[in-house]
Design an enzyme around this catalytic site. Structure first.
Site, PDB file in Angstrom:
ATOM      1  N   GLY A 174     -19.763  62.554 -24.466  1.00  0.00           N
ATOM      2  CA  GLY A 174     -19.617  62.248 -25.887  1.00  0.00           C
ATOM      3  C   GLY A 174     -20.762  62.549 -26.828  1.00  0.00           C
ATOM      4  O   GLY A 174     -20.582  62.414 -28.035  1.00  0.00           O
TER       5      GLY A 174
ATOM      6  N   GLY B 240     -22.202  65.443 -27.596  1.00  0.00           N
ATOM      7  CA  GLY B 240     -22.273  66.841 -28.045  1.00  0.00           C
ATOM      8  C   GLY B 240     -22.006  67.015 -29.533  1.00  0.00           C
ATOM      9  O   GLY B 240     -21.269  66.243 -30.149  1.00  0.00           O
TER      10      GLY B 240
ATOM     11  N   CYS C 145     -18.359  67.620 -30.188  1.00  0.00           N
ATOM     12  CA  CYS C 145     -17.539  66.788 -29.317  1.00  0.00           C
ATOM     13  C   CYS C 145     -16.921  65.653 -30.125  1.00  0.00           C
ATOM     14  O   CYS C 145     -17.592  65.049 -30.955  1.00  0.00           O
ATOM     15  CB  CYS C 145     -18.465  66.206 -28.259  1.00  0.00           C
ATOM     16  SG  CYS C 145     -17.722  64.902 -27.327  1.00  0.00           S
TER      17      CYS C 145
HETATM   18  P1  5GP Z   1     -24.713  70.056 -27.956  1.00  0.00           P
HETATM   19  O1  5GP Z   1     -25.951  70.638 -27.371  1.00  0.00           O
HETATM   20  O2  5GP Z   1     -23.989  71.036 -28.830  1.00  0.00           O
HETATM   21  O3  5GP Z   1     -24.946  68.744 -28.638  1.00  0.00           O
HETATM   22  O4  5GP Z   1     -23.742  69.717 -26.729  1.00  0.00           O
HETATM   23  C1  5GP Z   1     -23.289  70.692 -25.836  1.00  0.00           C
HETATM   24  C2  5GP Z   1     -22.356  70.040 -24.826  1.00  0.00           C
HETATM   25  O5  5GP Z   1     -21.201  69.479 -25.470  1.00  0.00           O
HETATM   26  C3  5GP Z   1     -21.740  70.987 -23.817  1.00  0.00           C
HETATM   27  O6  5GP Z   1     -22.610  71.380 -22.808  1.00  0.00           O
HETATM   28  C4  5GP Z   1     -20.568  70.170 -23.297  1.00  0.00           C
HETATM   29  O7  5GP Z   1     -20.958  69.230 -22.317  1.00  0.00           O
HETATM   30  C5  5GP Z   1     -20.149  69.375 -24.526  1.00  0.00           C
HETATM   31  N1  5GP Z   1     -18.933  69.954 -25.126  1.00  0.00           N
HETATM   32  C6  5GP Z   1     -18.696  71.247 -25.428  1.00  0.00           C
HETATM   33  N2  5GP Z   1     -17.479  71.408 -25.980  1.00  0.00           N
HETATM   34  C7  5GP Z   1     -16.907  70.183 -26.002  1.00  0.00           C
HETATM   35  C8  5GP Z   1     -15.640  69.693 -26.431  1.00  0.00           C
HETATM   36  O8  5GP Z   1     -14.786  70.417 -26.949  1.00  0.00           O
HETATM   37  N3  5GP Z   1     -15.421  68.368 -26.258  1.00  0.00           N
HETATM   38  C9  5GP Z   1     -16.350  67.547 -25.699  1.00  0.00           C
HETATM   39  N4  5GP Z   1     -16.038  66.286 -25.521  1.00  0.00           N
HETATM   40  N5  5GP Z   1     -17.575  67.966 -25.307  1.00  0.00           N
HETATM   41  C10 5GP Z   1     -17.843  69.274 -25.454  1.00  0.00           C
END
Ligand code: 5GP
Length: 346
Positions: free
Chosen positions: A181, A183, A186
């Site tokens: 959660g 991300g 996300c």
């Molecule tokens: P960020 O670095 O952008 O904050 O987070 C990246 C991470 O978000 C990814 O490695 C993956 O674990 C998560 N993530 C990517 N796409 C999605 C999505 O569509 N839904 C959710 N719940 N998590 C995602």
């Protein structure tokens, strides 16, 4: 029903307390780490920052740029065998040390994985990735994969609690991916109410993993170099980045021109954009748990990397850690109610 009352923290809730140090300059700080693994006989040396296995981030182009600086890329799972064949023809031994093949847990996923590994036996890392790492089916898939590939380094996730970290390590994973959660694209916490503040997830999961001789990746929620440093300070062995590496030349995603500015599209892997692109739409039984956004075009990723690595080196000098490995031992977090002064931010 039960409630846990101890407060769980995110990156925004803490800062590092500076400590006396004998380091004279950031240039004295080494960000490289060397790892041995719980099951795999491989060793790995590099800067433990990973481009996320999203089709807008974990691209072949990103892998080439990051491996030159000894950073790692989890290649997204949507390339076909032909794409892999073309990439493999340009793949040097150095790059193959810095990439993982990603896979889901379906039958077709494991068949494709086996073909990619057959084509590219030099690749050492497999990343088994599901949104919810708590299912028995997932744990069984990790076991099976360990039996099939006794030499490979297996990454498995995502989970956020110590008991599941231990279970997956015992099933044969070497490194556990932690984060539900946090991300940037996300929406799981909004759609389901499920999640765990990332800093506490790291602290608790690192403790569980290190107790057994495994490692963890902090996955998601870093918005600044300071957040990445906090993830390492909390005990993460690796930090995975999505949004911070989106929007570059090496990132995937459409280019969008708007009001004289250039943007690149960035979206979650379970957003409706991704599902339409890869599986022909959002299945009826599920909701999309990801956003689609436009991020300002940022040019070559190497400038962003310099900014990130410079920031973490500076953290290390503030707390007196001459190597990244020492950062967590030198870390005292203070709980805060403020972060940056936003008076001049738009
Ligand atoms: P960020 O670095 O952008 O904050 O987070 C990246 C991470 O978000 C990814 O490695 C993956 O674990 C998560 N993530 C990517 N796409 C999605 C999505 O569509 N839904 C959710 N719940 N998590 C995602």
């Amino acid at each position: 029903m039960r409630i846990e009352y101890d407060i769980k923290l995110g990156f925004k809730d803490v800062m590092f307390r500076p400590k006396r140090s004998t380091l004279k300059s950031r240039s004295e700080v080494s960000l490289e780490r060397q790892f041995k693994f719980l099951h795999s006989p491989e060793t790995w040396t590099g800067i433990p920052i990973i481009a996320a296995n999203m089709d807008t981030v974990g691209t072949f182009e990103m892998a080439k740029a990051l491996s030159e600086k000894k950073l790692f890329t989890a290649i997204h799972k949507h390339y076909n065998l032909n794409d892999w064949r073309n990439f493999a023809s340009t793949l040097t031994n150095e790059t193959s040390d810095f990439i993982a093949v990603s896979t889901g847990i379906g039958e077709s996923d494991s068949e494709k994985l086996s073909k990619i590994i057959q084509q590219n036996p030099n690749i050492k890392f497999i990343c088994i990735d599901v949104a919810n790492g708590y299912s028995e089916h997932f744990a069984n898939f990790v076991k099976q994969t360990r039996e099939l590939y006794p030499e490979k380094v297996i990454i498995a996730g995502n989970v956020v609690t110590g008991e599941m970290v231990e279970e997956l390590l015992l099933c044969g994973a070497d490194i556990i991916k932690v984060g539900i959660g946090p991300g940037s694209v996300c929406t799981t916490r909004v759609k389901t109410g499920v999640g765990y503040p990332q800093l506490s997830a790291i602290i608790e999961c690192a403790d569980a993993a290190h107790g057994l001789g495994g490692q963890i990746i902090s996955d998601g929620g870093c918005t600044t170099p300071g957040d990445i440093a906090k993830a390492f300070g909390a005990g993460a062995d690796f930090v995975m980045l999505g949004g911070m590496l989106a929007g570059h030349d090496e990132s995937g995603g459409k280019i969008i021109e708007k009001n004289g500015k250039t943007y690149k599209q960035f979206y979650g892997m379970s957003s409706s954009t991704a599902m339409e692109k890869h599986v022909g739409g959002v299945a009826e039984y599920r909701a999309s748990e990801g956003k689609t956004v436009e991020v300002l075009y940022k040019g070559a990723v190497e400038h962003t990397l310099q900014d990130i690595l410079g920031g973490i080196r500076s953290t290390c000098t503030y707390v007196g850690a001459s190597r990244l490995k020492e950062l967590t031992k030198r870390t005292t977090f203070i709980r805060v109610n403020e972060q940056e002064n936003k008076i001049y931010s738009k």
